[in-house]
Scaffold this active site. Structure first.
Site, PDB file in Angstrom:
ATOM      1  N   PRO A  10      34.981 -47.649  17.431  1.00  0.00           N
ATOM      2  CG  PRO A  10      34.246 -48.095  15.281  1.00  0.00           C
ATOM      3  CD  PRO A  10      34.776 -48.761  16.504  1.00  0.00           C
ATOM      4  CG  ASN A  11      32.474 -42.813  15.265  1.00  0.00           C
ATOM      5  OD1 ASN A  11      33.191 -41.880  14.907  1.00  0.00           O
ATOM      6  ND2 ASN A  11      32.020 -43.721  14.432  1.00  0.00           N
ATOM      7  CG  ASN A  74      30.198 -50.404  22.361  1.00  0.00           C
ATOM      8  OD1 ASN A  74      29.960 -50.750  21.210  1.00  0.00           O
ATOM      9  ND2 ASN A  74      29.539 -49.437  22.970  1.00  0.00           N
ATOM     10  NE  ARG A 107      20.350 -46.509  17.395  1.00  0.00           N
ATOM     11  CZ  ARG A 107      21.618 -46.096  17.360  1.00  0.00           C
ATOM     12  NH1 ARG A 107      22.542 -46.707  18.110  1.00  0.00           N
ATOM     13  NH2 ARG A 107      21.973 -45.093  16.598  1.00  0.00           N
TER      14      ARG A 107
HETATM   15  O1  CA2 Z   1      24.933 -48.642  21.133  1.00  0.00           O
HETATM   16  C1  CA2 Z   1      26.158 -48.817  20.996  1.00  0.00           C
HETATM   17  O2  CA2 Z   1      26.936 -48.883  21.931  1.00  0.00           O
HETATM   18  C2  CA2 Z   1      26.735 -48.925  19.573  1.00  0.00           C
HETATM   19  O3  CA2 Z   1      27.795 -49.866  19.607  1.00  0.00           O
HETATM   20  C3  CA2 Z   1      27.250 -47.557  19.222  1.00  0.00           C
HETATM   21  C4  CA2 Z   1      27.753 -47.444  17.798  1.00  0.00           C
HETATM   22  C5  CA2 Z   1      26.713 -47.963  16.811  1.00  0.00           C
HETATM   23  O4  CA2 Z   1      27.236 -47.947  15.505  1.00  0.00           O
HETATM   24  C6  CA2 Z   1      26.281 -49.373  17.166  1.00  0.00           C
HETATM   25  O5  CA2 Z   1      25.276 -49.775  16.247  1.00  0.00           O
HETATM   26  C7  CA2 Z   1      25.707 -49.418  18.566  1.00  0.00           C
HETATM   27  C8  CA2 Z   1      28.052 -45.995  17.443  1.00  0.00           C
HETATM   28  C9  CA2 Z   1      28.944 -45.290  18.395  1.00  0.00           C
HETATM   29  C10 CA2 Z   1      28.879 -43.825  18.075  1.00  0.00           C
HETATM   30  O6  CA2 Z   1      29.175 -43.115  19.234  1.00  0.00           O
HETATM   31  C11 CA2 Z   1      28.891 -41.780  19.250  1.00  0.00           C
HETATM   32  C12 CA2 Z   1      28.978 -41.179  20.461  1.00  0.00           C
HETATM   33  C13 CA2 Z   1      28.676 -39.853  20.563  1.00  0.00           C
HETATM   34  C14 CA2 Z   1      28.305 -39.136  19.442  1.00  0.00           C
HETATM   35  C15 CA2 Z   1      28.224 -39.748  18.232  1.00  0.00           C
HETATM   36  C16 CA2 Z   1      28.521 -41.092  18.128  1.00  0.00           C
END
Ligand code: CA2
Length: 154
Positions: A10-11, A74, A107
């Protein structure tokens, strides 16, 4: 031929558009293109998939059982919450490498715990888009050394 699924949770479709200081400036398409280049050079079959939905990620893992030798995953924030994805990884029987762009251990506390890491063969975090590259390389090596773990049809 070795076949690998690269799965994005997600995201991650927002990559390159928001929060570049944490997740880098490449878009998801640009990351996938770089992984495809690597795969072509190495003679790997690579498929990529992104979803914001837990069930779709589970379906993708199930489907990978019919064609893939392993998965680079991921899981985004589902990493920290999802028993369902953990069960799907175990049920797939596939070797899965957990990947994070950011160093989750530097984090917030809630990111320090992964529900999935104990059922993955390993984890790569903190190297931006190159985390995926390191994970692919490591999975390739793992599959070479564990030929019994390969999909029988590949
Ligand atoms: O560091 C990573 O790859 C994460 O999997 C990214 C997740 C986070 O919840 C994990 O703890 C670590 C979040 C992905 C959000 O991606 C975005 C990308 C661009 C802008 C906002 C969010």
């Amino acid at each position: 031929m070795t076949a690998i699924l690269v799965l994005h949770g997600p995201n991650l479709n927002l990559l390159g558009k928001r929060e570049p200081s944490i997740y880098g400036s490449l878009t998801l398409d640009e990351i996938n293109a770089r992984l495809m280049e690597y795969a072509q050079r190495e003679g790997l079959v690579l498929r990529t998939f992104q979803s914001n939905h837990e069930g779709a990620l589970i379906d993708s893992l199930h489907e990978a059982m019919s064609w893939a030798d392993g998965v680079v995953f991921n899981p985004g924030a589902y990493t920290h919450t999802s028993y369902a994805l953990r069960d799907a990884i175990v049920a797939s029987g596939l070797p899965v490498v957990e990947v994070h762009l950011s160093n989750v251990y530097a984090r917030e506390e809630f990111r320090h715990r992964s529900m999935l890491a104990p059922v993955c063969i390993g984890q790569v975090a903190g190297f931006g888009w190159r985390s995926y590259l390191v994970a692919l390389y490591a999975l390739q090596g793992y599959l070479t050394e564990h030929p019994g773990h390969r999909h029988p049809q590949t």
